[in-house]
Design an enzyme around this catalytic site. Structure first.
Site, PDB file in Angstrom:
ATOM      1  N   HIS A  25       0.895  -1.164   0.000  1.00  0.00           N
ATOM      2  CA  HIS A  25       0.000   0.000   0.000  1.00  0.00           C
ATOM      3  C   HIS A  25       0.927   1.204   0.000  1.00  0.00           C
ATOM      4  O   HIS A  25       2.059   1.138   0.480  1.00  0.00           O
ATOM      5  CB  HIS A  25      -0.863   0.045   1.259  1.00  0.00           C
ATOM      6  CG  HIS A  25      -1.750  -1.133   1.420  1.00  0.00           C
ATOM      7  ND1 HIS A  25      -1.679  -1.981   2.492  1.00  0.00           N
ATOM      8  CD2 HIS A  25      -2.726  -1.618   0.628  1.00  0.00           C
ATOM      9  CE1 HIS A  25      -2.581  -2.930   2.381  1.00  0.00           C
ATOM     10  NE2 HIS A  25      -3.229  -2.739   1.243  1.00  0.00           N
ATOM     11  N   ASP A  39       2.268   1.801   3.368  1.00  0.00           N
ATOM     12  CA  ASP A  39       3.237   0.813   3.895  1.00  0.00           C
ATOM     13  C   ASP A  39       4.652   1.350   3.618  1.00  0.00           C
ATOM     14  O   ASP A  39       5.571   1.161   4.400  1.00  0.00           O
ATOM     15  CB  ASP A  39       3.097  -0.528   3.154  1.00  0.00           C
ATOM     16  CG  ASP A  39       1.781  -1.246   3.458  1.00  0.00           C
ATOM     17  OD1 ASP A  39       1.247  -1.061   4.578  1.00  0.00           O
ATOM     18  OD2 ASP A  39       1.286  -1.962   2.580  1.00  0.00           O
TER      19      ASP A  39
HETATM   20  C1  XLS Z   1      -8.178  -6.790  -0.785  1.00  0.00           C
HETATM   21  C2  XLS Z   1      -6.952  -6.133  -1.272  1.00  0.00           C
HETATM   22  C3  XLS Z   1      -6.178  -5.629  -0.146  1.00  0.00           C
HETATM   23  C4  XLS Z   1      -4.855  -5.090  -0.490  1.00  0.00           C
HETATM   24  C5  XLS Z   1      -4.695  -4.415  -1.825  1.00  0.00           C
HETATM   25  O1  XLS Z   1      -8.244  -8.029  -0.837  1.00  0.00           O
HETATM   26  O2  XLS Z   1      -6.121  -7.068  -1.929  1.00  0.00           O
HETATM   27  O3  XLS Z   1      -5.995  -6.735   0.739  1.00  0.00           O
HETATM   28  O4  XLS Z   1      -4.693  -4.234   0.536  1.00  0.00           O
HETATM   29  O5  XLS Z   1      -5.287  -3.188  -1.787  1.00  0.00           O
END
Ligand code: XLS
Ligand code: MG
Length: 347
Positions: free
Chosen positions: A53, A56
């Site tokens: 993210h 992150d």
């Molecule tokens: C939901 C998404 C999330 C991640 C990617 O499943 O994959 O888990 O954070 O945005």
């Protein structure tokens, strides 16, 4: 596939997959690992790619200048280089900030829609610093709790507008839409890969918009993940996956891959293997959660096992007697075929 070099798969997960065990009904149960400790786990677990993210990479990014964001992202890139890892993608986290309570791209407030697009630009900047050309849009809050809260038609336009703005902001970035039918919303606007790819073709640069399919999200939509993957592969728009598992229609469980449905997992590995997934650098991505009951010192087993399960099932795909299978199909003996597949999986 005969005669072709066997695909050597690369695996990825996001640091949020090593988590402290909180759920909507209880606090953390495990002492957190630090970001650098988590990065230190990847190679030993057999992973090459890190999913991120935006925050992150750059915590508290809303409070930072562009220069500070770039500086922090460069530090994380160095950390990846030092650990022999690469970034798979960056995803703008558009579901926690107060300005995304009523949705991000589809908020009823134009200022909040503007915030969501500008936050996405930051995710693109971070992706560039990390050396990846991919961002993932999990449209978590693009939906409603009650249908009357928003216009389902206008919402499509808002999401498309955001996608086009991102494509215009950076001429190289590729957008992977990760569909999910619900949760946190009661009903989400882009519930399946079919909806996502329709958006791709409507966008200003369809070649730069594709999809990421998560096993559990397809199951929550009442669909078969391997069929959804086959659909996206036909369009050459399956650019990442989140392999995991799900036991029925309930909250998103993010169970270890194959944990609930081995046959379903086999067919996901098969459709990827037999259609060249991974040959253009695509990662086998996971999105799996440790059971809350797991002790800290054994809270990465779900990652190890999910990767092992992929490789076990890959062996099952590669050793399946296709001629025998063809005979069952040719004679339309699908009961025989069913037993043949089950025997192969159990042998
Ligand atoms: C939901 C998404 C999330 C991640 C990617 O499943 O994959 O888990 O954070 O945005
Ligand atoms: Mg996911």
């Amino acid at each position: 596939m005969s005669g072709q070099k066997l695909t050597k798969y690369r695996f990825s997960f996001g640091p949020w997959n090593i988590h402290e065990g909180s759920d909507p009904f209880g606090p953390v149960v495990r002492q957190p690992y630090g970001f650098q400790e988590k990065i230190g786990f990847y190679r030993e677990l057999g992973f090459d790619g890190v999913q991120f993210h935006d925050d992150d990479v750059v915590p508290n990014l809303n409070d930072l200048t562009h220069e500070q964001i770039v500086k922090k992202a460069k530090e994380v890139k160095q950390l990846l280089d030092d650990n022999g890892l690469v970034a798979e993608f960056t995803a703008p986290r558009l579901w926690e900030d107060a300005r995304t309570i009523d949705g991000a791209y589809t908020s009823n407030d134009p200022n909040e829609r503007k915030y969501a697009v500008e936050r996405s630009y930051i995710a693109v900047d971070i992706a560039n610093e990390l050396g990846t050309d991919k961002i993932v849009l999990w449209l978590a809050r693009e939906g409603t709790y009650i249908r009357e809260a928003k216009s389902s038609k206008d919402a499509v336009g808002y999401i498309l507008d955001a996608i086009n703005k991102i494509l215009d902001y950076d001429k190289n970035i590729k957008i992977l839409i990760e569909p999910k039918p619900n949760e946190p919303m009661d009903q989400a606007y882009i519930p399946t890969i079919g909806h996502a790819l329709a958006l791709a073709y409507l966008s200003s640069d369809p070649d730069r918009v594709g999809g990421l399919i998560e096993s559990a999200h397809a199951i929550l939509a009442g669909l078969d993940p391997s069929d959804e993957m086959g659909y996206a592969l036909y369009h050459n728009k399956l650019w990442s996956v989140h392999l995991n598992d799900q036991n029925g229609l309930k909250f998103d469980e993010d169970k270890a891959f194959g944990s609930n449905n081995l046959r379903g997992a086999f067919n996901q590995v098969r459709v990827l293997e037999e259609n060249g997934y991974g040959r253009n650098g695509e990662f086998v991505g996971l999105d799996v959660k440790t059971m809350r009951t797991q002790r800290r010192e054994v809270s990465t087993k779900h990652l190890l096992h999910s990767r092992k399960m992929f490789l076990y099932l890959l062996e099952k795909v590669r050793t399946l007697d296709k001629e025998r299978e063809r005979q069952f199909i040719q004679s339309r003996d699908y009961e025989g075929l069913d037993w043949f597949i089950l025997e192969h999986l159990m042998s």
